[in-house]
Design a protein around this motif. Structure first.
Motif, PDB file in Angstrom:
ATOM      1  N   SER A 148       0.957  -1.200  -0.025  1.00  0.00           N
ATOM      2  CA  SER A 148      -0.100  -0.009   0.125  1.00  0.00           C
ATOM      3  C   SER A 148       0.726   1.230  -0.056  1.00  0.00           C
ATOM      4  N   VAL A 149       2.018   1.050   0.493  1.00  0.00           N
ATOM      5  CA  VAL A 149       2.906   2.293   0.660  1.00  0.00           C
ATOM      6  C   VAL A 149       3.554   2.602  -0.444  1.00  0.00           C
ATOM      7  N   ILE A 150       4.118   1.506  -1.180  1.00  0.00           N
ATOM      8  CA  ILE A 150       4.999   1.533  -2.450  1.00  0.00           C
ATOM      9  C   ILE A 150       4.139   2.067  -3.429  1.00  0.00           C
ATOM     10  N   GLY A 151       2.852   2.177  -3.685  1.00  0.00           N
ATOM     11  CA  GLY A 151       2.160   2.792  -4.723  1.00  0.00           C
ATOM     12  C   GLY A 151       2.275   4.273  -4.650  1.00  0.00           C
ATOM     13  N   ASP A 152       2.948   4.941  -3.854  1.00  0.00           N
ATOM     14  CA  ASP A 152       3.075   6.539  -3.759  1.00  0.00           C
ATOM     15  C   ASP A 152       4.143   6.895  -4.943  1.00  0.00           C
ATOM     16  N   PRO A 153       3.638   7.539  -5.737  1.00  0.00           N
ATOM     17  CA  PRO A 153       4.824   7.806  -6.840  1.00  0.00           C
ATOM     18  C   PRO A 153       5.698   8.806  -6.364  1.00  0.00           C
ATOM     19  N   LYS A 154       5.414   9.550  -5.180  1.00  0.00           N
ATOM     20  CA  LYS A 154       6.516  10.580  -4.692  1.00  0.00           C
ATOM     21  C   LYS A 154       7.613  10.030  -4.009  1.00  0.00           C
ATOM     22  N   LEU A 155       7.628   8.642  -3.696  1.00  0.00           N
ATOM     23  CA  LEU A 155       8.721   7.844  -3.191  1.00  0.00           C
ATOM     24  C   LEU A 155       9.911   7.790  -3.988  1.00  0.00           C
ATOM     25  N   SER A 156      11.033   8.038  -3.764  1.00  0.00           N
ATOM     26  CA  SER A 156      12.275   7.875  -4.373  1.00  0.00           C
ATOM     27  C   SER A 156      12.860   6.510  -4.333  1.00  0.00           C
ATOM     28  N   SER A 157      13.759   6.135  -4.990  1.00  0.00           N
ATOM     29  CA  SER A 157      14.182   4.557  -4.882  1.00  0.00           C
ATOM     30  C   SER A 157      14.968   4.554  -3.740  1.00  0.00           C
ATOM     31  N   GLU A 158      15.478   5.473  -3.341  1.00  0.00           N
ATOM     32  CA  GLU A 158      16.320   5.463  -1.987  1.00  0.00           C
ATOM     33  C   GLU A 158      15.394   5.061  -0.763  1.00  0.00           C
ATOM     34  N   GLN A 159      14.188   5.990  -0.841  1.00  0.00           N
ATOM     35  CA  GLN A 159      13.048   5.844   0.210  1.00  0.00           C
ATOM     36  C   GLN A 159      12.657   4.551   0.121  1.00  0.00           C
ATOM     37  N   ILE A 160      12.575   3.639  -0.970  1.00  0.00           N
ATOM     38  CA  ILE A 160      11.633   2.523  -1.043  1.00  0.00           C
ATOM     39  C   ILE A 160      12.828   1.441  -0.549  1.00  0.00           C
ATOM     40  N   TYR A 161      14.318   1.491  -0.677  1.00  0.00           N
ATOM     41  CA  TYR A 161      15.132   0.902  -0.270  1.00  0.00           C
ATOM     42  C   TYR A 161      15.208   0.924   1.160  1.00  0.00           C
ATOM     43  N   ASP A 162      15.193   2.064   1.802  1.00  0.00           N
ATOM     44  CA  ASP A 162      15.121   2.122   3.170  1.00  0.00           C
ATOM     45  C   ASP A 162      13.852   1.574   3.972  1.00  0.00           C
ATOM     46  N   LEU A 163      12.630   1.574   3.015  1.00  0.00           N
ATOM     47  CA  LEU A 163      11.621   1.091   3.591  1.00  0.00           C
ATOM     48  C   LEU A 163      11.844  -0.324   3.920  1.00  0.00           C
ATOM     49  N   ILE A 164      12.323  -0.916   2.792  1.00  0.00           N
ATOM     50  CA  ILE A 164      12.608  -2.462   2.633  1.00  0.00           C
ATOM     51  C   ILE A 164      13.542  -2.772   3.884  1.00  0.00           C
ATOM     52  N   LEU A 165      14.600  -2.094   4.048  1.00  0.00           N
ATOM     53  CA  LEU A 165      15.519  -2.212   5.249  1.00  0.00           C
ATOM     54  C   LEU A 165      14.870  -1.975   6.560  1.00  0.00           C
ATOM     55  N   THR A 166      14.084  -1.112   6.668  1.00  0.00           N
ATOM     56  CA  THR A 166      13.155  -1.146   7.955  1.00  0.00           C
ATOM     57  C   THR A 166      12.416  -2.153   8.447  1.00  0.00           C
ATOM     58  N   GLY A 167      11.644  -2.738   6.970  1.00  0.00           N
ATOM     59  CA  GLY A 167      10.865  -3.966   7.185  1.00  0.00           C
ATOM     60  C   GLY A 167      11.752  -4.980   7.557  1.00  0.00           C
ATOM     61  N   LEU A 168      12.918  -5.315   7.403  1.00  0.00           N
ATOM     62  CA  LEU A 168      13.861  -6.341   7.650  1.00  0.00           C
ATOM     63  C   LEU A 168      14.195  -6.185   9.245  1.00  0.00           C
ATOM     64  N   GLY A 169      14.157  -5.161   9.737  1.00  0.00           N
ATOM     65  CA  GLY A 169      14.580  -4.975  11.197  1.00  0.00           C
ATOM     66  C   GLY A 169      15.955  -5.028  11.084  1.00  0.00           C
ATOM     67  N   GLU A 170      16.452  -5.831  12.383  1.00  0.00           N
ATOM     68  CA  GLU A 170      17.967  -5.868  12.567  1.00  0.00           C
ATOM     69  C   GLU A 170      18.687  -6.746  11.480  1.00  0.00           C
ATOM     70  N   GLU A 171      18.129  -7.324  10.597  1.00  0.00           N
ATOM     71  CA  GLU A 171      18.477  -8.414   9.583  1.00  0.00           C
ATOM     72  C   GLU A 171      19.654  -7.677   8.624  1.00  0.00           C
ATOM     73  N   VAL A 172      20.737  -7.856   8.622  1.00  0.00           N
ATOM     74  CA  VAL A 172      21.709  -7.327   7.675  1.00  0.00           C
ATOM     75  C   VAL A 172      21.863  -8.067   6.319  1.00  0.00           C
ATOM     76  N   LEU A 173      21.514  -7.336   5.440  1.00  0.00           N
ATOM     77  CA  LEU A 173      21.472  -7.946   4.153  1.00  0.00           C
ATOM     78  C   LEU A 173      23.131  -8.077   3.497  1.00  0.00           C
ATOM     79  N   PRO A 174      23.267  -9.419   2.899  1.00  0.00           N
ATOM     80  CA  PRO A 174      24.694  -9.422   2.294  1.00  0.00           C
ATOM     81  C   PRO A 174      24.879  -8.397   1.106  1.00  0.00           C
ATOM     82  N   VAL A 175      25.788  -7.982   0.750  1.00  0.00           N
ATOM     83  CA  VAL A 175      26.228  -6.739  -0.043  1.00  0.00           C
ATOM     84  C   VAL A 175      25.412  -7.152  -1.604  1.00  0.00           C
ATOM     85  N   GLU A 176      25.643  -8.462  -1.777  1.00  0.00           N
ATOM     86  CA  GLU A 176      25.168  -8.785  -3.263  1.00  0.00           C
ATOM     87  C   GLU A 176      23.643  -8.847  -3.341  1.00  0.00           C
TER      88      GLU A 176
END
Length: 184
Positions: A50-78
């Motif tokens: 529902s949030v991702i449908g907002d056209p005002k979100l930049s790529s960086e903001q979407i990426y940050d939202l995903i990281l927030t949704g993952l919580g403390e989990e650290v993603l591998p660089v790849e």
């Protein structure tokens, strides 16, 4: 629009190639597959969709939202790099399919396959082991990993999917065969 499987394939293959280029092993591949599964879970939640449908979100903001949704989990660089490319290309809806295809490619390279087992009733560990043993004869050279789900619509029996092959020994399938034979 192209099918998600067609869109996802080059991303999944690219992730596997990144592993090989960096000469990483099975442990790292499993970590990447788990990380991709976690990202897929986040991007398919109702709140995120529902949030991702907002056209005002930049790529960086979407990426940050995903990281927030993952919580403390650290993603591998790849996975971080892949996720940025997917977001920049507007292909976020393909992430679950990318995760699935990457796991399949990883499994193929390791000689492993997931055996998706649907059963009408819960199976005991002994029943699962016996089923995997008998499936081993049908799929020689593969180490099968059972993934079990309950599907009451099967009425009884099991349906197994390994790769693109399906073995259906359910009562639902037998009833459908009988109905077809009777109406033919």
């Amino acid at each position: 629009m192209a099918e998600l499987s067609t869109i996802a394939r080059p991303y999944a293959q690219g992730l596997l190639l990144a592993l090989r280029d960096e000469q990483k092993g099975l442990k790292e591949a499993a970590e990447l597959a788990d990380a991709m599964d976690a990202v897929a879970q986040v991007v398919t939640t109702d709140e995120f969709v529902s949030v991702i449908g907002d056209p005002k979100l930049s790529s960086e903001q979407i990426y940050d939202l995903i990281l927030t949704g993952l919580g403390e989990e650290v993603l591998p660089v790849e996975v971080q790099n892949l996720l940025k490319v997917v977001i920049d290309n507007g292909r976020l809806e393909a992430v679950p399919e990318i995760a699935r295809q990457f796991r399949e490619l990883k499994n193929q390279s390791e000689g492993v396959a997931d055996a998706y087992i649907e059963s009408a009733l819960p199976l005991t560990e002994e029943e699962v082991n016996e089923l995997i043993k008998s499936l081993g004869h049908r799929f020689p050279g593969l180490k099968l990993t059972p993934i079990i789900s309950i599907n009451e619509e099967l009425i009884g029996g099991v349906r197994v999917r390994v790769g693109d092959k399906t073995l259906d020994g359910s009562i639902q399938a037998r009833l459908a065969q009988m109905q077809e034979a009777l109406t033919a």
